[in-house]
Design an enzyme around this catalytic site. Sequence first.
Site, PDB file in Angstrom:
ATOM      1  N   PHE A  18       0.870  -1.177   0.000  1.00 61.78           N
ATOM      2  CA  PHE A  18       0.000   0.000   0.000  1.00 61.78           C
ATOM      3  C   PHE A  18       0.904   1.223   0.000  1.00 61.78           C
ATOM      4  O   PHE A  18       1.925   1.264   0.696  1.00 61.78           O
ATOM      5  CB  PHE A  18      -0.980   0.008   1.197  1.00 61.78           C
ATOM      6  CG  PHE A  18      -0.330   0.257   2.518  1.00 61.78           C
ATOM      7  CD1 PHE A  18       0.212  -0.788   3.244  1.00 61.78           C
ATOM      8  CD2 PHE A  18      -0.252   1.543   3.045  1.00 61.78           C
ATOM      9  CE1 PHE A  18       0.826  -0.566   4.467  1.00 61.78           C
ATOM     10  CE2 PHE A  18       0.367   1.777   4.273  1.00 61.78           C
ATOM     11  CZ  PHE A  18       0.902   0.720   4.987  1.00 61.78           C
TER      12      PHE A  18
ATOM     13  N   HIS B 254      20.854  -9.832  28.788  1.00 62.04           N
ATOM     14  CA  HIS B 254      21.656 -10.839  28.090  1.00 62.04           C
ATOM     15  C   HIS B 254      23.109 -10.401  27.908  1.00 62.04           C
ATOM     16  O   HIS B 254      23.937 -11.184  27.421  1.00 62.04           O
ATOM     17  CB  HIS B 254      21.064 -11.160  26.708  1.00 62.04           C
ATOM     18  CG  HIS B 254      19.970 -12.178  26.756  1.00 62.04           C
ATOM     19  ND1 HIS B 254      18.694 -11.892  27.187  1.00 62.04           N
ATOM     20  CD2 HIS B 254      19.962 -13.503  26.431  1.00 62.04           C
ATOM     21  CE1 HIS B 254      17.947 -12.980  27.116  1.00 62.04           C
ATOM     22  NE2 HIS B 254      18.691 -13.969  26.668  1.00 62.04           N
TER      23      HIS B 254
ATOM     24  N   THR C 178       2.646   7.062   1.745  1.00 60.27           N
ATOM     25  CA  THR C 178       3.716   8.010   2.090  1.00 60.27           C
ATOM     26  C   THR C 178       4.441   8.552   0.863  1.00 60.27           C
ATOM     27  O   THR C 178       4.754   7.806  -0.070  1.00 60.27           O
ATOM     28  CB  THR C 178       4.728   7.316   3.029  1.00 60.27           C
ATOM     29  OG1 THR C 178       4.008   6.728   4.111  1.00 60.27           O
ATOM     30  CG2 THR C 178       5.754   8.306   3.562  1.00 60.27           C
TER      31      THR C 178
ATOM     32  N   SER D  73       3.056  11.420   7.898  1.00 62.26           N
ATOM     33  CA  SER D  73       2.192  11.610   9.081  1.00 62.26           C
ATOM     34  C   SER D  73       0.881  12.288   8.720  1.00 62.26           C
ATOM     35  O   SER D  73      -0.153  12.034   9.329  1.00 62.26           O
ATOM     36  CB  SER D  73       2.897  12.470  10.131  1.00 62.26           C
ATOM     37  OG  SER D  73       4.091  11.891  10.511  1.00 62.26           O
TER      38      SER D  73
ATOM     39  N   GLN E 117      19.769  -5.938  27.476  1.00 66.19           N
ATOM     40  CA  GLN E 117      20.670  -5.554  28.568  1.00 66.19           C
ATOM     41  C   GLN E 117      20.946  -6.744  29.489  1.00 66.19           C
ATOM     42  O   GLN E 117      22.093  -7.004  29.864  1.00 66.19           O
ATOM     43  CB  GLN E 117      20.036  -4.390  29.356  1.00 66.19           C
ATOM     44  CG  GLN E 117      20.985  -3.699  30.306  1.00 66.19           C
ATOM     45  CD  GLN E 117      22.105  -2.960  29.582  1.00 66.19           C
ATOM     46  OE1 GLN E 117      22.036  -2.708  28.385  1.00 66.19           O
ATOM     47  NE2 GLN E 117      23.161  -2.646  30.305  1.00 66.19           N
TER      48      GLN E 117
ATOM     49  N   GLU F  91       2.969   2.931  10.458  1.00 65.36           N
ATOM     50  CA  GLU F  91       1.557   2.880  10.881  1.00 65.36           C
ATOM     51  C   GLU F  91       1.222   4.064  11.792  1.00 65.36           C
ATOM     52  O   GLU F  91       0.437   3.946  12.724  1.00 65.36           O
ATOM     53  CB  GLU F  91       1.246   1.558  11.626  1.00 65.36           C
ATOM     54  CG  GLU F  91       1.441   0.319  10.802  1.00 65.36           C
ATOM     55  CD  GLU F  91       0.251  -0.002   9.902  1.00 65.36           C
ATOM     56  OE1 GLU F  91      -0.867   0.351  10.244  1.00 65.36           O
ATOM     57  OE2 GLU F  91       0.485  -0.601   8.833  1.00 65.36           O
TER      58      GLU F  91
ATOM     59  N   GLY G  83      26.410  -9.287  26.325  1.00 63.16           N
ATOM     60  CA  GLY G  83      26.910  -9.397  24.948  1.00 63.16           C
ATOM     61  C   GLY G  83      26.027 -10.263  24.071  1.00 63.16           C
ATOM     62  O   GLY G  83      25.850  -9.994  22.878  1.00 63.16           O
TER      63      GLY G  83
END
Length: 387
Positions: free
Chosen positions: A132, A346, A135, A141, A344, A371, A348
């Site tokens: 679709f 996890h 834009t 917007s 964070q 969207e 590395g």
Amino acid sequence: MTVFPGFTLPDELRVLREQIRRFIREEIVPLEQRLDPDAPGLPEEDYERLAARTKAAGLWALGAPEEHGGGGLDTFSMSVVLEEMAQHRMGLYNVGCGVFGRYPPPAIWAGTKEQIKKYAEPTVREGWRTFFAITEPSGGSDPAGAIQTRAERRGDRWVLNGRKVFISNAHHARWGLVWARTGKDKGRAGISCFIVEPGTPGFTAKNIRTIRTAAIPNDVTLEDVELPADALVGAEGQGLDLAFDLLVKNRFPYSATNLGVAVAAHRMAIAHAKQRSTFGVPLSQRQAIQWMLADAEVEIRACRWLIWEGAWKADRGEDARVEASIAKLYSSEVLGRVVDAAVQIHGGYGVSKEFPLERWYREARVRRIGEGPSEVHRMVIARQLFR
Ligand SMILES: Cc1cc2nc3c(=O)[nH]c(=O)nc-3n(C[C@H](O)[C@H](O)[C@H](O)COP(=O)(O)OP(=O)(O)OC[C@H]3O[C@@H](n4cnc5c(N)ncnc54)[C@H](O)[C@@H]3O)c2cc1C
């Protein structure tokens, strides 16, 4: 299936959710593990094979209208189901174009019987890719103000000229919808919607590389693209009304995919915090980590109820435009925060391509722009407050 949400989901929906969970575990996850973590989608051959299995399992296109070949689930049920369907590496790509079905852009359902038969039904049945195009370089917007693409009536043809940007899948879609200015009105009432096949002379699409891996967006040029008179969808000047009215309902299942990925990331973070120790103590025993996970849990639950309540209202035929904005805004922001916390926790491994987290982290960022950016949804909500 019409359901009434309460604190317990109806049995049929819970069974369906369990079936989807098993399908993902047994069919999709092993396949994704073999692929390049940056693959834009499944290779066509794998997609076809998996789509056939999805169809055989009765899980294909559950949200499309039953009379047009879909499963006929209502908005609420689709929101429940898509939360589950999104819980795998390519899960954010799932709404409308994944292995659980490809859906046409909703505005086509306002088309004529012939348009639905020629375009929408085979899309549902065969899983055609569509696009679709709203834009433009002048902005997304505020399409009513920004659309400059023109459609001129010449005899029994429409001739389109203009440019569209960030149009997902336009390079390999079978057909799509393009919004263009037909009337003199400089606002919403001057915009109409057309069916365009990318093979039409004058249509070109060039990939725009972004941080998102899947559903690659395109820069589309329309240069004297000639269309038959019956390419117009709905009435002249009705284009944006069709786009937005029909999008409202879709925002709940769309938001549910944000929620689903947040749930999956959160589950991974909890599991990792339990098994990973630092300084001789499991992460799960650190208050700093517990608070991150507790906040994520609260946001996930709140998000689910916002989606469910709005979807339920939409199914009852109530005006759910504000609820749709609330669901889209909150789910995309919760997704960002929950995935960020999971990365964070996890360490590395959070940014390693071994796990889906880094892909979700990148793709989640786009969800606050596409969207409708967060700010536009806040504007819609605030307008209602001051009405
Ligand atoms: C990966 C990707 C895929 C996409 N796929 C499609 C597609 O398939 N089809 C399609 O038509 N479009 C698509 N888009 C475009 C998307 O819908 C637009 O990017 C979006 O609508 C914002 O438009 P814009 O980028 O022109 O930003 P602008 O409209 O220029 O806005 C820029 C920023 O300004 C702020 N802003 C805007 N309005 C307000 C306001 N009223 N108050 C406060 N702040 C405001 C927001 O922060 C916004 O992000 C896609 C975009 C991306 C990134």
